[in-house]
Enzyme design. Structure first.
Site, PDB file in Angstrom:
ATOM      1  N   SER A  40      23.919   6.598  21.574  1.00  0.00           N
ATOM      2  CA  SER A  40      22.884   6.956  21.174  1.00  0.00           C
ATOM      3  C   SER A  40      22.117   8.168  21.005  1.00  0.00           C
ATOM      4  O   SER A  40      21.192   8.509  20.543  1.00  0.00           O
ATOM      5  CB  SER A  40      21.800   5.634  21.378  1.00  0.00           C
ATOM      6  N   THR A  41      22.327   8.916  22.509  1.00  0.00           N
ATOM      7  CA  THR A  41      21.678   9.948  22.636  1.00  0.00           C
ATOM      8  C   THR A  41      22.076  11.135  21.892  1.00  0.00           C
ATOM      9  O   THR A  41      21.679  12.005  21.287  1.00  0.00           O
ATOM     10  CB  THR A  41      21.685  10.551  24.186  1.00  0.00           C
ATOM     11  N   ASP A  93      26.470  16.056  24.465  1.00  0.00           N
ATOM     12  CA  ASP A  93      27.320  14.655  24.560  1.00  0.00           C
ATOM     13  C   ASP A  93      26.223  13.947  25.531  1.00  0.00           C
ATOM     14  O   ASP A  93      25.569  14.379  26.436  1.00  0.00           O
ATOM     15  CB  ASP A  93      28.479  14.682  25.250  1.00  0.00           C
ATOM     16  N   GLY A  94      26.136  12.433  25.435  1.00  0.00           N
ATOM     17  CA  GLY A  94      25.503  11.651  26.651  1.00  0.00           C
ATOM     18  C   GLY A  94      26.413  11.555  27.629  1.00  0.00           C
ATOM     19  O   GLY A  94      27.220  11.922  27.805  1.00  0.00           O
ATOM     20  N   ALA A  95      25.777  10.536  28.522  1.00  0.00           N
ATOM     21  CA  ALA A  95      26.705  10.275  29.657  1.00  0.00           C
ATOM     22  C   ALA A  95      25.863   8.709  30.097  1.00  0.00           C
ATOM     23  O   ALA A  95      24.815   8.546  29.797  1.00  0.00           O
ATOM     24  CB  ALA A  95      26.411  11.247  30.985  1.00  0.00           C
ATOM     25  N   ASP A  96      26.692   8.146  30.931  1.00  0.00           N
ATOM     26  CA  ASP A  96      26.191   6.877  31.479  1.00  0.00           C
ATOM     27  C   ASP A  96      25.498   6.882  32.837  1.00  0.00           C
ATOM     28  O   ASP A  96      24.535   6.071  33.188  1.00  0.00           O
ATOM     29  CB  ASP A  96      27.414   5.869  31.503  1.00  0.00           C
ATOM     30  N   LYS A 106      31.151   8.853  32.186  1.00  0.00           N
ATOM     31  CA  LYS A 106      31.089   8.578  30.712  1.00  0.00           C
ATOM     32  C   LYS A 106      32.093   7.471  30.259  1.00  0.00           C
ATOM     33  O   LYS A 106      32.860   7.250  30.989  1.00  0.00           O
ATOM     34  CB  LYS A 106      31.466  10.006  29.879  1.00  0.00           C
ATOM     35  N   GLY A 109      30.798   4.008  25.517  1.00  0.00           N
ATOM     36  CA  GLY A 109      31.267   3.853  24.262  1.00  0.00           C
ATOM     37  C   GLY A 109      32.633   3.956  23.840  1.00  0.00           C
ATOM     38  O   GLY A 109      33.005   4.059  22.750  1.00  0.00           O
ATOM     39  N   GLU A 115      36.061  12.732  24.341  1.00  0.00           N
ATOM     40  CA  GLU A 115      35.045  13.473  24.608  1.00  0.00           C
ATOM     41  C   GLU A 115      35.439  14.360  25.868  1.00  0.00           C
ATOM     42  O   GLU A 115      35.053  15.650  25.857  1.00  0.00           O
ATOM     43  CB  GLU A 115      33.768  12.545  25.520  1.00  0.00           C
TER      44      GLU A 115
HETATM   45  C1  5RP Z   1      30.622   7.256  25.078  1.00  0.00           C
HETATM   46  C2  5RP Z   1      29.738   7.886  26.016  1.00  0.00           C
HETATM   47  C3  5RP Z   1      28.341   8.068  25.885  1.00  0.00           C
HETATM   48  O1  5RP Z   1      27.807   9.391  25.724  1.00  0.00           O
HETATM   49  C4  5RP Z   1      27.530   7.211  27.009  1.00  0.00           C
HETATM   50  O2  5RP Z   1      28.076   6.100  26.981  1.00  0.00           O
HETATM   51  C5  5RP Z   1      26.124   7.302  27.003  1.00  0.00           C
HETATM   52  O3  5RP Z   1      25.608   6.577  25.801  1.00  0.00           O
HETATM   53  P1  5RP Z   1      24.164   6.463  25.337  1.00  0.00           P
HETATM   54  O4  5RP Z   1      23.498   7.826  24.785  1.00  0.00           O
HETATM   55  O5  5RP Z   1      24.237   5.381  24.155  1.00  0.00           O
HETATM   56  O6  5RP Z   1      23.398   5.803  26.444  1.00  0.00           O
HETATM   57  O7  5RP Z   1      30.252   8.320  27.012  1.00  0.00           O
HETATM   58  O8  5RP Z   1      31.876   7.065  25.176  1.00  0.00           O
END
Ligand code: 5RP
Length: 239
Positions: A40-41, A93-96, A106, A109, A115
């Site tokens: 989403s980010t 990119d995003g991260a968890d 990460k 998703g 990635e």
């Molecule tokens: C996908 C990832 C995403 O970047 C991670 O899950 C963050 O997601 P979001 O921005 O929706 O919180 O690693 O594999």
């Protein structure tokens, strides 16, 4: 169920995600080859890149998933491939979860294999997160993409390393999540991870594990907070 296809709906968090994405996108300039992450980010960053491309920004993007490819196509962002452009200038990119040493987890998703490939092809790895994802000690489950044939072998290996493996199940499909590469994902709970670099090496050594979600080569993180965006930069050489 969390909708990973577009923007997050919980307002503060989504505002922070969007702010972090808008901040990171200011690093993009004409002529760059840009890796675009998943989630989403990353979707906020892709939307902003689309707006800038419509206004004349001249870039090529390499997506990390079907999701980012579809969003980039919707935004009419020119897309290329890693085969055509094996060296990228930057990836957004995003991260968890991420710690103060810029080690990230990460794969929320299930896109972490591509990635990570793109992160290693890029000269600069920039992550975008809301402030709740920044922690003193990593304790998020580590996603591991596995060859379906080798699932039980990898699960045994995770247990031997002190982790608790759980096969990720799909939300709107019966059975397990199947990645863009046709594999399964095991989420491995190791509690607080004291030495992420060592765990990264140990997980990489598991035969049948294709890639795990510990990222050691992050250069910069843009953190959305209620007080604006804070930027953390790597000190010293990247791993
Ligand atoms: C996908 C990832 C995403 O970047 C991670 O899950 C963050 O997601 P979001 O921005 O929706 O919180 O690693 O594999």
């Amino acid at each position: 169920m969390k909708d990973r296809s577009s923007h997050d709906t919980s307002s503060d968090k989504s505002r922070e995600k969007e702010a972090s994405a808008l901040s990171a996108v200011t690093l993009i300039a004409d002529g760059m080859i840009v890796g675009i992450g998943t989630g989403s980010t990353a979707a906020y960053a892709i939307a902003e890149l689309g707006r800038l491309v419509a206004g004349g920004l001249d870039i090529l993007c390499v997506p990390t998933s079907y999701q980012s490819e579809m969003l980039a196509a919707q935004q009419k962002i020119p897309i290329t491939t890693l085969s055509e452009h094996p060296k990228l200038d930057i990836v957004l990119d995003g991260a968890d979860q991420i710690d103060r040493n810029l080690v990230a987890i990460k794969g929320g998703g299930a896109a972490h294999t591509r990635e990570k490939v793109i992160a290693h092809a890029a000269s600069k790895v920039v992550l975008m997160v809301d402030h709740e994802k920044v922690v003193p000690g990593l304790d998020h489950e580590v996603p591991i993409e596995v060859l379906p044939y080798a699932r039980t072998l990898v699960e045994r290996g995770v247990r031997a390393l002190g982790g608790i493996p759980e096969l990720r199940m799909a939300a709107r499909k019966d059975g397990p999540v199947v990645t863009d590469n046709g594999n399964f994902v095991i989420d491995a709970d190791f509690g607080t991870i004291d030495d992420p670099a060592r765990l990264s090496d140990e997980l990489s050594a598991l035969v049948g594990a294709i890639e795990h979600g510990i990222f050691l080569n992050v250069d910069e993180v843009h953190i959305g907070t209620s007080d604006g965006v804070k930027v953390l930069k790597r000190q010293g050489l990247r791993k």
